[in-house]
Design an enzyme around this catalytic site. Structure first.
Site, short mmCIF file in Angstrom:
data_model
loop_
_atom_site.label_atom_id
_atom_site.label_comp_id
_atom_site.label_asym_id
_atom_site.label_seq_id
_atom_site.Cartn_x
_atom_site.Cartn_y
_atom_site.Cartn_z
N ASP A 15 0.83 -1.21 0.00
CA ASP A 15 0.00 0.00 0.00
C ASP A 15 0.87 1.26 0.00
O ASP A 15 1.98 1.27 0.53
CB ASP A 15 -0.91 -0.01 1.24
CG ASP A 15 -2.04 1.00 1.12
OD1 ASP A 15 -2.37 1.41 -0.01
OD2 ASP A 15 -2.60 1.38 2.16
N ASN A 63 -11.17 -2.84 -4.92
CA ASN A 63 -10.49 -1.83 -5.75
C ASN A 63 -11.21 -1.54 -7.07
O ASN A 63 -10.90 -0.56 -7.74
CB ASN A 63 -9.02 -2.23 -6.02
CG ASN A 63 -8.11 -2.07 -4.82
OD1 ASN A 63 -7.15 -2.84 -4.65
ND2 ASN A 63 -8.37 -1.09 -3.96
N ARG A 173 2.30 -4.78 6.23
CA ARG A 173 1.53 -3.77 5.49
C ARG A 173 2.34 -2.49 5.44
O ARG A 173 2.71 -1.93 6.47
CB ARG A 173 0.18 -3.48 6.14
CG ARG A 173 -0.60 -2.47 5.25
CD ARG A 173 -2.01 -2.17 5.70
NE ARG A 173 -2.66 -1.33 4.70
CZ ARG A 173 -3.91 -1.44 4.28
NH1 ARG A 173 -4.69 -2.35 4.80
NH2 ARG A 173 -4.40 -0.63 3.36
N GLU A 192 2.05 -12.92 12.58
CA GLU A 192 2.67 -11.77 13.22
C GLU A 192 2.50 -10.61 12.23
O GLU A 192 2.77 -10.77 11.03
CB GLU A 192 4.17 -12.03 13.46
CG GLU A 192 4.44 -13.28 14.29
CD GLU A 192 3.89 -13.18 15.71
OE1 GLU A 192 3.78 -12.05 16.24
OE2 GLU A 192 3.56 -14.23 16.29
C1 IPE Z 1 -5.37 -2.71 -0.02
O1 IPE Z 1 -5.06 -1.37 -0.22
C2 IPE Z 1 -5.36 -3.41 -1.34
C3 IPE Z 1 -4.05 -3.53 -1.99
C4 IPE Z 1 -2.90 -3.17 -1.49
C5 IPE Z 1 -4.08 -4.12 -3.28
P1 IPE Z 1 -6.20 -0.25 -0.32
O2 IPE Z 1 -5.48 1.03 -0.49
O3 IPE Z 1 -7.18 -0.61 -1.36
O4 IPE Z 1 -6.88 -0.36 1.11
P2 IPE Z 1 -7.89 0.63 1.85
O5 IPE Z 1 -9.02 0.89 0.91
O6 IPE Z 1 -7.13 1.89 2.16
O7 IPE Z 1 -8.27 -0.09 3.10
C1 IPE Z 2 -1.75 0.24 -3.33
O1 IPE Z 2 -1.51 1.61 -3.37
C2 IPE Z 2 -2.01 -0.32 -4.70
C3 IPE Z 2 -3.39 -0.76 -4.93
C4 IPE Z 2 -4.37 -0.73 -4.07
C5 IPE Z 2 -3.70 -1.25 -6.26
P1 IPE Z 2 -2.69 2.66 -3.33
O2 IPE Z 2 -3.08 2.98 -4.74
O3 IPE Z 2 -3.77 2.21 -2.44
O4 IPE Z 2 -1.94 3.90 -2.69
P2 IPE Z 2 -2.51 4.96 -1.65
O5 IPE Z 2 -3.05 4.17 -0.48
O6 IPE Z 2 -3.59 5.71 -2.37
O7 IPE Z 2 -1.34 5.79 -1.29
MG MG Z 3 -4.14 2.44 -0.45
#
Ligand code: IPE
Ligand code: IPE
Ligand code: MG
Length: 233
Positions: A15, A63, A173, A192
């Site tokens: 993330d 997503n 994470r 963990e």
């Molecule tokens: C979780 O990240 C999904 C992936 C890393 C693919 P998100 O960015 O979608 O999670 P939320 O919506 O902030 O919980």
């Molecule tokens: C994780 O990065 C990738 C996917 C969920 C596909 P994000 O796109 O969620 O990045 P942030 O959370 O907006 O920074």
């Molecule tokens: Mg994200």
């Protein structure tokens, strides 16, 4: 090279791509592109560290709710990545699998997934599971459906057999959020969990090592007491 200090199964919620790009005044797409590079680096590092199984969250079932252009870009990047990394993964002895409901993907993407899985099927050094259109709740449901289809009673043991991947030892994470976001719900029962503020495109082999060192210091009690764990068998 396996010992109890090295987690057999590492899972990563990758993330922070969007925030990485935003902080540089770049389009979110650039964050996702750099995220692919980070995955490549971390996969290599995980192989070197003797990790047997790596499962990464690339695209959640939630997503799809993102803007259509971002979803389309992510799908394109996924297909490109499969084609680009298939051969190097095979050469490195990495067996790739995609977990999640792939029926929602275009026929071309489904074909690219099947091709890469087939081409890397002989890999024995590490299993790399890419979670795409994956949700932890979906995983429990599909396992229950398969158990029922075989006429089995639904128990933790039977469901466990049908889950997409086995239990996770270390869940990482990146990106600073302290939540699971419907990732490996069942499999993280005793994982963990290592949360880091590092944004995914910045995540390096050193960051993986930091998480692995932290993991080494955990006492995994699985419900028992410390004293029981230390008692001679
Ligand atoms: C979780 O990240 C999904 C992936 C890393 C693919 P998100 O960015 O979608 O999670 P939320 O919506 O902030 O919980
Ligand atoms: C994780 O990065 C990738 C996917 C969920 C596909 P994000 O796109 O969620 O990045 P942030 O959370 O907006 O920074
Ligand atoms: Mg994200």
């Amino acid at each position: 090279m396996s010992d109890t200090l090295t987690p057999a199964h590492v899972a990563i919620i990758m993330d922070g791509n969007g925030r990485w790009a935003k902080s540089r005044l770049l389009p979110r797409a650039e964050g996702h592109r750099q995220g692919v590079q980070a995955l490549n680096r971390v996969t290599e590092a995980a192989v070197r560290r003797g990790i047997a199984r790596l499962t990464v969250f690339a695209f959640s079932s939630e997503n799809w709710a993102r803007p259509a252009a971002e979803v389309a870009m992510l799908m394109q990047l996924f297909g490109q990545g499969l084609r680009r990394w298939c051969e190097p993964l095979d050469e490195a002895g990495v067996r790739l699998r995609v977990i999640g409901d792939r029926s929602a993907f275009s026929p071309g993407l489904q074909a690219a997934i099947a091709e890469c899985e087939h081409a890397t099927a002989g890999g024995t050094r590490m299993e790399l599971n890419i979670a795409a259109n994956y949700g932890g709740r979906w995983d429990v449901c599909q396992a229950a459906a398969r158990a029922a289809a075989e006429g089995l009673a639904v128990t933790p043991e039977t469901l466990g057999r049908f889950m997409s991947v086995p239990d996770v030892d270390l869940l990482i994470r990146t990106g600073g959020e302290c939540r699971i976001s419907n990732f490996l719900l069942w499999q993280s029962a005793y994982a963990e969990i290592f949360f880091t503020d590092r944004l995914w495109p910045d995540f390096s082999a050193d960051d993986l090592d930091e998480a692995l060192r932290w993991y080494e210091g955990r006492e995994r009690r699985f419900g028992r007491t410390s004293e029981q764990l230390r008692a001679p068998h």
